[in-house]
Design a protein around this motif. Structure first.
Motif, PDB file in Angstrom:
ATOM      1  N   UNK A   1     -23.316   1.580 -32.314  1.00 48.06           N
ATOM      2  CA  UNK A   1     -23.048   0.671 -31.407  1.00 48.06           C
ATOM      3  C   UNK A   1     -23.110   1.006 -29.980  1.00 48.06           C
ATOM      4  N   UNK A   2     -22.836   2.333 -29.527  1.00 44.19           N
ATOM      5  CA  UNK A   2     -22.930   2.796 -28.277  1.00 44.19           C
ATOM      6  C   UNK A   2     -24.371   2.752 -27.845  1.00 44.19           C
ATOM      7  N   UNK A   3     -25.103   3.627 -28.748  1.00 41.32           N
ATOM      8  CA  UNK A   3     -26.572   3.634 -28.515  1.00 41.32           C
ATOM      9  C   UNK A   3     -27.377   2.399 -28.144  1.00 41.32           C
ATOM     10  N   UNK A   4     -26.868   1.386 -28.569  1.00 44.16           N
ATOM     11  CA  UNK A   4     -27.630  -0.104 -28.341  1.00 44.16           C
ATOM     12  C   UNK A   4     -26.615  -1.321 -28.449  1.00 44.16           C
ATOM     13  N   UNK A   5     -26.627  -2.227 -27.384  1.00 46.61           N
ATOM     14  CA  UNK A   5     -25.953  -3.423 -27.569  1.00 46.61           C
ATOM     15  C   UNK A   5     -26.536  -4.371 -28.638  1.00 46.61           C
ATOM     16  N   UNK A   6     -27.480  -4.136 -29.063  1.00 47.63           N
ATOM     17  CA  UNK A   6     -28.394  -4.728 -29.982  1.00 47.63           C
ATOM     18  C   UNK A   6     -27.629  -4.431 -31.737  1.00 47.63           C
ATOM     19  N   UNK A   7     -27.090  -3.304 -31.614  1.00 48.14           N
ATOM     20  CA  UNK A   7     -26.671  -2.929 -33.078  1.00 48.14           C
ATOM     21  C   UNK A   7     -25.315  -3.188 -33.192  1.00 48.14           C
ATOM     22  N   UNK A   8     -25.117  -4.402 -34.049  1.00 47.82           N
ATOM     23  CA  UNK A   8     -23.653  -4.676 -34.221  1.00 47.82           C
ATOM     24  C   UNK A   8     -22.770  -4.154 -35.097  1.00 47.82           C
ATOM     25  N   UNK A   9     -23.475  -3.740 -36.370  1.00 47.23           N
ATOM     26  CA  UNK A   9     -22.486  -2.963 -37.396  1.00 47.23           C
ATOM     27  C   UNK A   9     -23.344  -2.065 -38.085  1.00 47.23           C
TER      28      UNK A   9
END
Length: 220
Positions: A131-139
């Motif tokens: 989640x930290x790596x990208x705001x697009x990764x939700x779970x």
């Protein structure tokens, strides 16, 4: 009384499981050696009892054999965790899930008959890192040692393109198994499906393939 689950160890992890199962209307036997924790859960679980889970006779008296799934969520006491798992294995419990403190603990648990071993702190660390790596990764959910399921927003590089055009399976080795759009979920979407800005993708694959997919298409 027939109960669906037993949770042994009512710390942060075990207590959370107990609360969630109870909230879902499941019958839960809660066991801990700490009286204060038992008092906390006596109005949450179906039945909460202070007991030594390493004592086979005690577990027999509690009717543990009638329970389908036992979760051993004992905290820092690895010895108690292992001994409890041994007792449950000897009693032929249908499913035993145990919280492991480290990889060595996991190896022992697997050898003595635990059906499922979980690392809540390690697994949560992976989810937070993604989640930290990208705001697009939700779970992020690990399904095996080297395969995972990830829930991501359609990145800018994907929007306006069809699944056929992106060819995620051929290019990255992972599969888009569903698309969440508003309140609808499209399972096994067609190749001609064009991705929109608000789309959320459910992707499954090997960790190394998902990592390449994230770096090239997900992270804007």
């Amino acid at each position: 009384m027939k109960r669906d689950y037993a949770v042994i160890g009512l710390g942060r992890f075990g207590g959370s499981i107990c609360k969630e199962l109870s909230a879902e209307g499941r019958q839960v036997l809660a066991i801990d050696s700490d009286e204060d924790r038992i008092n906390e859960f006596k109005n949450i679980a179906s039945h909460a009892v202070m007991a030594d889970s390493t004592d086979e006779a005690t577990l027999n008296e509690l009717g543990i054999k009638n329970i389908d799934h036992v979760i051993v969520a004992i905290g820092d006491n690895i010895q108690a965790s292992i001994l409890t798992t041994v007792v449950l294995t000897d009693l032929d419990i249908k499913k035993i899930t145990v919280k492991a403190q480290n990889d060595y603990h996991e190896k022992i648990l697997n050898r003595i008959g635990a059906h499922q071993v979980v690392h809540p702190e390690r697994d949560m660390g992976k989810r937070i890192a993604h989640n930290i790596i990208s705001n697009n990764i939700l779970d992020y959910l690990e399904v095996s040692d080297d395969h995972s399921i990830v829930e991501v927003k359609a990145g800018g590089k994907m929007r306006g393109h069809s699944l056929a055009n992106l060819d995620v399976r051929a290019n990255y080795g992972c599969n888009i198994v569903a698309i969440k759009r508003d309140k609808d979920i499209n399972v096994s979407p067609a190749a001609e499906e064009v991705l929109r800005e608000e789309d959320i993708l459910i992707v499954i694959g090997a960790d190394k393939d998902i990592s390449r997919f994230e770096k090239h298409l997900v992270i804007d």
